[in-house]
Scaffold this motif. Structure first.
Motif, PDB file in Angstrom:
ATOM      1  N   ALA A  96       6.776  -3.966   4.360  1.00 36.27           N
ATOM      2  CA  ALA A  96       5.421  -4.433   4.655  1.00 36.27           C
ATOM      3  C   ALA A  96       4.665  -3.353   5.405  1.00 36.27           C
ATOM      4  N   ALA A  97       3.466  -3.026   4.930  1.00 38.27           N
ATOM      5  CA  ALA A  97       2.677  -1.968   5.565  1.00 38.27           C
ATOM      6  C   ALA A  97       2.378  -2.280   7.027  1.00 38.27           C
ATOM      7  N   ALA A  98       2.327  -3.567   7.367  1.00 39.02           N
ATOM      8  CA  ALA A  98       2.045  -3.948   8.754  1.00 39.02           C
ATOM      9  C   ALA A  98       3.141  -3.504   9.709  1.00 39.02           C
ATOM     10  N   ASP A  99       4.327  -3.223   9.177  1.00 40.23           N
ATOM     11  CA  ASP A  99       5.455  -2.816  10.019  1.00 40.23           C
ATOM     12  C   ASP A  99       5.670  -1.304  10.047  1.00 40.23           C
ATOM     13  N   ASP A 100       4.775  -0.542   9.442  1.00 41.89           N
ATOM     14  CA  ASP A 100       5.007   0.901   9.329  1.00 41.89           C
ATOM     15  C   ASP A 100       5.059   1.605  10.670  1.00 41.89           C
ATOM     16  N   CYS A 112       7.084   5.515   4.877  1.00 41.62           N
ATOM     17  CA  CYS A 112       6.948   4.139   4.392  1.00 41.62           C
ATOM     18  C   CYS A 112       5.957   4.010   3.240  1.00 41.62           C
ATOM     19  N   GLY A 113       4.917   4.834   3.220  1.00 42.51           N
ATOM     20  CA  GLY A 113       3.940   4.768   2.148  1.00 42.51           C
ATOM     21  C   GLY A 113       4.398   5.426   0.872  1.00 42.51           C
ATOM     22  N   ARG A 114       5.641   5.904   0.855  1.00 42.71           N
ATOM     23  CA  ARG A 114       6.175   6.550  -0.351  1.00 42.71           C
ATOM     24  C   ARG A 114       7.572   5.974  -0.611  1.00 42.71           C
ATOM     25  N   GLY A 115       8.626   6.765  -0.473  1.00 38.94           N
ATOM     26  CA  GLY A 115       9.963   6.288  -0.827  1.00 38.94           C
ATOM     27  C   GLY A 115      10.757   5.698   0.320  1.00 38.94           C
ATOM     28  N   GLY A 116      10.065   5.219   1.371  1.00 33.68           N
ATOM     29  CA  GLY A 116      10.769   4.730   2.552  1.00 33.68           C
ATOM     30  C   GLY A 116      11.664   3.535   2.291  1.00 33.68           C
ATOM     31  N   GLN A 117      11.285   2.643   1.386  1.00 31.25           N
ATOM     32  CA  GLN A 117      12.121   1.477   1.102  1.00 31.25           C
ATOM     33  C   GLN A 117      13.509   1.909   0.617  1.00 31.25           C
ATOM     34  N   ALA A 172       0.842  -1.195   0.000  1.00 30.64           N
ATOM     35  CA  ALA A 172       0.000   0.000   0.000  1.00 30.64           C
ATOM     36  C   ALA A 172       0.875   1.243   0.000  1.00 30.64           C
ATOM     37  N   THR A 173       0.558   2.188  -0.877  1.00 30.17           N
ATOM     38  CA  THR A 173       1.282   3.450  -0.948  1.00 30.17           C
ATOM     39  C   THR A 173       0.272   4.592  -0.910  1.00 30.17           C
ATOM     40  N   GLN A 174       0.773   5.816  -0.990  1.00 30.17           N
ATOM     41  CA  GLN A 174      -0.119   6.967  -1.016  1.00 30.17           C
ATOM     42  C   GLN A 174      -0.779   7.142  -2.376  1.00 30.17           C
TER      43      GLN A 174
END
Length: 462
Positions: A246-250, A222-227, A74-76
């Motif tokens: 993983a969005a669950a770890d945001d 995390c929902g954008r360029g966090g990786q 999931a992203t923005q």
């Protein structure tokens, strides 16, 4: 020598001539982290990490992140405007011992830190904006409209001891629309191709010029360029669950502890992560209130290590932005309300008493404020590549204008619609000469910071 040795020597020579040389690094740079610890980073398409030579001694670099294509999360952006993040390269790292005199990777020199960091370049908001939600598509292929490479080269020519990036490295989130020649064929998404186009390629000269302090912006949440931020730029170890995969770890990946970087002679930078704040503010039961309260307490403790502190955070608590209204009037927008809520609940002064100044971005302009109240000076350097804010700030603030409760403005300066970079040169234990340069390295304004008070030659750059 026996004739019997000649076939063996010839075969060895032929094999040596056919051997594939090690892949040259895609990028090599140095980041500074907690207590000023320096890390060499190398990005490479080779199968293994290269060796690094530090003061003449060679040792292997360690793998920080391997090549991978990460599943779509999931992203923005809407799912149809998103895709899996492909990182077809290795991120390698090696600690540089304090006092290292030189380091090289595959013949490429790295910028090792000096004990006294006297000359600092400050840039921010450097990526090329491609965002379908707001229908904003900057012309990434037109240097006059996306000049970060020009800005970076001019800043490198100033020969800094340190580069501070105040966040928002990555902006190429969505695909350029068909028929838009200004950004045609630009890479997009959150993988390596977009990171390379948005940051590593245009910043090449400046990455080689000095070590960097990398603040995290909301574009690196995390929902954008966090990786990519965790893989490439953050100075801390890359840990599972803190990688934004993983969005669950945001709840873990979207926050990190502040850290101090010594400048020498009783001064230090205090770098803090504000990537997940909200300009709309935070309610008392919002989990972010606890996260940022923890950030404040740790900032306060770190500030006691030096007599003079300069904060580095993406979101300005003590700055203005401007918004045009339907009636044609300009409305001033105050500092980040989420941080004001969280920090103000612990300290009405918002920031530690020993903080002399704060360096921020987020607002796409250059700005300076100094206060009659006991607040640090605020500098905003968000004008280094991203599409500029165009609504003008007033040359003189209206009576009573304040970016945060209790902050009484004494001095104010700004520059709207001009790309460039800011520099800081230390001339005494608590005094800095500050200069504002355009994209070609032409001086546009000068300021002095003495303790927590600052003043500029021009109230507004035209």
């Amino acid at each position: 020598m026996s004739r019997n040795h000649f076939p063996l020597l010839l075969a060895a020579a032929l094999l040596a001539g056919c051997a594939t040389p090690p892949a040259a690094p895609l990028s090599a740079y140095v980041v500074l982290g907690a207590d000023g610890a320096a890390q060499a980073r190398v990005l490479t398409t080779a199968a293994v990490c290269p060796a690094i030579e530090i003061d003449g001694a060679s040792s292997p670099m360690q793998l920080r992140a391997g090549a991978a294509t990460l599943p779509l999360r999931a992203t923005q952006s809407a799912p149809e405007d998103s895709k899996p993040s492909a990182f077809p390269l290795l991120t390698c790292e090696a600690a540089l011992p304090a006092g290292s005199r030189g380091a090289r990777v595959q013949g490429q020199a790295l910028a090792v830190p000096k004990a006294q960091l006297q000359r600092i370049v400050v840039i921010g908001d450097t990526g090329c904006r491609l965002k379908r939600k707001d229908n904003e598509f900057q012309h990434c292929d037109v240097p006059a409209e996306y000049p970060f490479a020009i800005v970076a080269a001019a800043a490198a020519a100033w020969k800094p001891d340190l580069v501070v990036h105040v966040g928002d490295f990555h902006y190429r989130e969505n695909a350029c629309p068909p028929g838009n020649a200004g950004c045609a064929n630009s890479p997009w998404g959150y993988g390596w191709d977009a990171w390379q186009a948005d940051f590593f390629r245009p910043a090449q000269a400046l990455l080689a010029a000095a070590p960097w302090v990398m603040a995290r912006g909301n574009h690196e949440s995390c929902g954008r360029g966090g990786q990519g931020f965790w893989r490439f730029l953050d100075p801390r170890p890359l840990l599972p669950g803190r990688d934004c995969n993983a969005a669950a770890d945001d709840g873990v990946g979207d926050y990190s502890d502040p850290y101090a970087v010594s400048l020498g002679s009783d001064a230090q930078l205090l770098v803090f992560d504000t990537s997940n704040t909200s300009w709309r503010g935070l309610k008392p039961d919002d989990p972010r209130m606890a996260h940022y309260a923890d950030t404040y307490r740790k900032l306060d403790a770190l500030s006691l290590r030096a007599g003079h502190n300069i904060g580095v955070a993406h979101h300005p608590l003590l700055g203005f932005a401007a918004q045009g209204g339907a009636d044609g009037k300009v409305k001033l927008l105050n500092g980040d309300q989420g941080l004001i809520d969280a920090f103000g609940a612990l300290n009405p002064g918002l920031l530690p008493a020993r903080m002399d100044a704060v360096l921020s971005g987020h607002v796409h302009l250059w700005e300076q404020l100094s206060f009659a109240s006991a607040h640090p000076s605020q500098f905003i350097s968000g004008f280094s590549g991203t599409a500029e804010d165009l609504v003008p700030l007033p040359a003189t603030l209206p009576p009573g204008a304040s970016p945060a409760p209790g902050a009484h403005v004494d001095q104010f300066s700004s520059w709207i619609d001009g790309f460039g970079f800011m520099t800081m040169e230390r001339r005494a234990i608590d005094a800095w000469d500050i200069s504002v340069w355009d994209l070609n390295g032409k001086l546009r304004n000068t300021c002095q910071l003495l303790g927590s008070k600052s003043k500029c030659a021009l109230a507004q750059v035209h």
